[in-house]
Design a protein around this motif. Structure first.
Motif, PDB file in Angstrom:
ATOM      1  N   GLY A   9      29.111  76.677-103.507  1.00 16.17           N
ATOM      2  CA  GLY A   9      30.213  76.527-102.569  1.00 16.17           C
ATOM      3  C   GLY A   9      29.934  75.554-101.458  1.00 16.17           C
ATOM      4  N   ARG A  10      28.780  74.938-101.454  1.00 16.11           N
ATOM      5  CA  ARG A  10      28.430  74.003-100.390  1.00 16.11           C
ATOM      6  C   ARG A  10      29.054  72.646-100.671  1.00 16.11           C
ATOM      7  N   ASP A  11      29.695  72.046 -99.637  1.00 14.79           N
ATOM      8  CA  ASP A  11      30.298  70.722 -99.788  1.00 14.79           C
ATOM      9  C   ASP A  11      29.221  69.667 -99.996  1.00 14.79           C
ATOM     10  N   THR A  12      29.450  68.800-100.951  1.00 14.46           N
ATOM     11  CA  THR A  12      28.516  67.714-101.236  1.00 14.46           C
ATOM     12  C   THR A  12      29.273  66.391-101.176  1.00 14.46           C
ATOM     13  N   ALA A  13      28.775  65.456-100.376  1.00 19.52           N
ATOM     14  CA  ALA A  13      29.448  64.173-100.220  1.00 19.52           C
ATOM     15  C   ALA A  13      29.360  63.371-101.509  1.00 19.52           C
ATOM     16  N   THR A  14      30.398  62.601-101.786  1.00 20.69           N
ATOM     17  CA  THR A  14      30.411  61.740-102.960  1.00 20.69           C
ATOM     18  C   THR A  14      30.300  60.280-102.539  1.00 20.69           C
ATOM     19  N   ALA A  15      29.770  59.466-103.430  1.00 20.47           N
ATOM     20  CA  ALA A  15      29.628  58.037-103.144  1.00 20.47           C
ATOM     21  C   ALA A  15      30.999  57.358-103.166  1.00 20.47           C
ATOM     22  N   PRO A  16      31.134  56.234-102.454  1.00 11.61           N
ATOM     23  CA  PRO A  16      32.396  55.479-102.519  1.00 11.61           C
ATOM     24  C   PRO A  16      32.731  55.148-103.961  1.00 11.61           C
ATOM     25  N   GLY A  17      33.975  55.399-104.343  1.00 11.14           N
ATOM     26  CA  GLY A  17      34.334  55.276-105.742  1.00 11.14           C
ATOM     27  C   GLY A  17      35.113  54.032-106.110  1.00 11.14           C
ATOM     28  N   PHE A  18      35.795  54.126-107.243  1.00 10.59           N
ATOM     29  CA  PHE A  18      36.504  52.990-107.835  1.00 10.59           C
ATOM     30  C   PHE A  18      37.639  52.498-106.936  1.00 10.59           C
ATOM     31  N   VAL A  19      38.345  53.414-106.295  1.00 10.92           N
ATOM     32  CA  VAL A  19      39.487  53.028-105.453  1.00 10.92           C
ATOM     33  C   VAL A  19      39.022  52.178-104.270  1.00 10.92           C
ATOM     34  N   VAL A  20      37.943  52.602-103.621  1.00 13.54           N
ATOM     35  CA  VAL A  20      37.407  51.849-102.485  1.00 13.54           C
ATOM     36  C   VAL A  20      36.934  50.469-102.933  1.00 13.54           C
ATOM     37  N   LEU A  21      36.246  50.415-104.060  1.00 17.04           N
ATOM     38  CA  LEU A  21      35.755  49.132-104.566  1.00 17.04           C
ATOM     39  C   LEU A  21      36.909  48.211-104.944  1.00 17.04           C
ATOM     40  N   ALA A  69      32.103  53.195 -95.170  1.00 16.57           N
ATOM     41  CA  ALA A  69      31.098  53.524 -94.151  1.00 16.57           C
ATOM     42  C   ALA A  69      30.983  55.037 -93.954  1.00 16.57           C
ATOM     43  N   ILE A  70      32.115  55.725 -93.884  1.00 12.17           N
ATOM     44  CA  ILE A  70      32.101  57.178 -93.681  1.00 12.17           C
ATOM     45  C   ILE A  70      31.425  57.880 -94.848  1.00 12.17           C
ATOM     46  N   LYS A  71      31.822  57.519 -96.053  1.00 10.45           N
ATOM     47  CA  LYS A  71      31.257  58.174 -97.235  1.00 10.45           C
ATOM     48  C   LYS A  71      29.778  57.820 -97.417  1.00 10.45           C
ATOM     49  N   SER A  72      29.413  56.582 -97.128  1.00  7.64           N
ATOM     50  CA  SER A  72      28.023  56.162 -97.304  1.00  7.64           C
ATOM     51  C   SER A  72      27.112  56.820 -96.276  1.00  7.64           C
ATOM     52  N   LEU A  73      27.564  56.899 -95.025  1.00  6.26           N
ATOM     53  CA  LEU A  73      26.757  57.545 -93.991  1.00  6.26           C
ATOM     54  C   LEU A  73      26.581  59.030 -94.289  1.00  6.26           C
ATOM     55  N   SER A  74      27.637  59.648 -94.804  1.00  3.45           N
ATOM     56  CA  SER A  74      27.540  61.067 -95.159  1.00  3.45           C
ATOM     57  C   SER A  74      26.560  61.285 -96.304  1.00  3.45           C
ATOM     58  N   LEU A  75      26.622  60.382 -97.270  1.00  2.00           N
ATOM     59  CA  LEU A  75      25.771  60.518 -98.447  1.00  2.00           C
ATOM     60  C   LEU A  75      24.307  60.223 -98.131  1.00  2.00           C
ATOM     61  N   LEU A  76      24.072  59.128 -97.421  1.00  2.00           N
ATOM     62  CA  LEU A  76      22.702  58.690 -97.155  1.00  2.00           C
ATOM     63  C   LEU A  76      22.093  59.381 -95.943  1.00  2.00           C
TER      64      LEU A  76
END
Length: 199
Positions: A9-21, A69-76
């Motif tokens: 049940g823990r939220d896990t960040a995802t990498a920037p995907g196809f839509v962002v690219l 930037a938001i997704k990458s900072l969350s992930l890394l």
């Protein structure tokens, strides 16, 4: 853009995907078209056309970079996970910058040799003459006109904005003098740029 949940049940960040690219690629392409003064399905890109393209491409690219930037900072940063997808967006932006530096839009400098050749030919003719729809050195010229004052005017096909028109004039004689509706600026040699207001 929603976080992915693990089995606990823990939220896990995802990498920037196809839509962002995809959005990043489209934004870079639009800005590149503005930079190169070219657009599909538009014969002559005017100043307002470029402004619309600049705003649209800038907003699209800005939103995509913000999401990246938001997704990458969350992930890394928060989860300390790595993903090759994070590098895709910066690579696209960097490639766009490199292409923009290497390829420059056609302008007066690239068109000048061919324009001067046409101007000299027209000045040798016995009477004022007009040539239309020329492409000289990559620059679209809607009209080249030799006037009775011994000058040849080249009207930039992209220079029509409202009641104003821009272009260049070859004046081997006296320097052209501007008035309220006609402005000239010295460029090099016998060449001047002009800005006319058409009433």
């Amino acid at each position: 853009m929603h976080a992915r949940q693990t089995g606990g049940g823990r939220d896990t960040a995802t990498a920037p995907g196809f839509v962002v690219l995809t959005g990043t690629v489209l934004g870079v392409v639009v800005l590149m078209c503005v930079h190169l003064d070219w657009a599909p399905f538009v014969r002559n890109v005017t100043g307002p056309d470029q402004l619309v393209g600049l705003v649209a491409g800038g907003i699209l690219l800005g939103v995509c970079l913000l999401v990246w930037a938001i997704k990458s900072l969350s992930l890394l940063g928060r989860e300390r996970r790595r993903s090759g997808k994070v590098a895709a967006v910066p690579v696209v932006v960097l490639a766009g910058l490199v292409v923009g530096l290497v390829f420059q839009p056609a302008g007066f400098d690239s068109a000048r040799p061919e324009m001067e050749k046409v101007a000299v030919e027209m000045l040798r003719e016995d009477r004022p003459h007009t040539r239309q729809d020329l492409n000289l050195g990559g620059v679209d010229i809607s009209l080249a006109h030799r006037e009775s004052d011994g000058r040849v005017y080249f009207y930039d096909a992209d220079g029509y904005v409202g009641s104003a028109v821009q272009g260049w004039v070859f004046s081997p004689g006296p320097e052209p003098v501007g008035s309220g509706a006609r402005e000239f600026e010295k460029l090099t040699g016998d060449w001047y740029s002009f800005d006319f207001t058409i009433y």
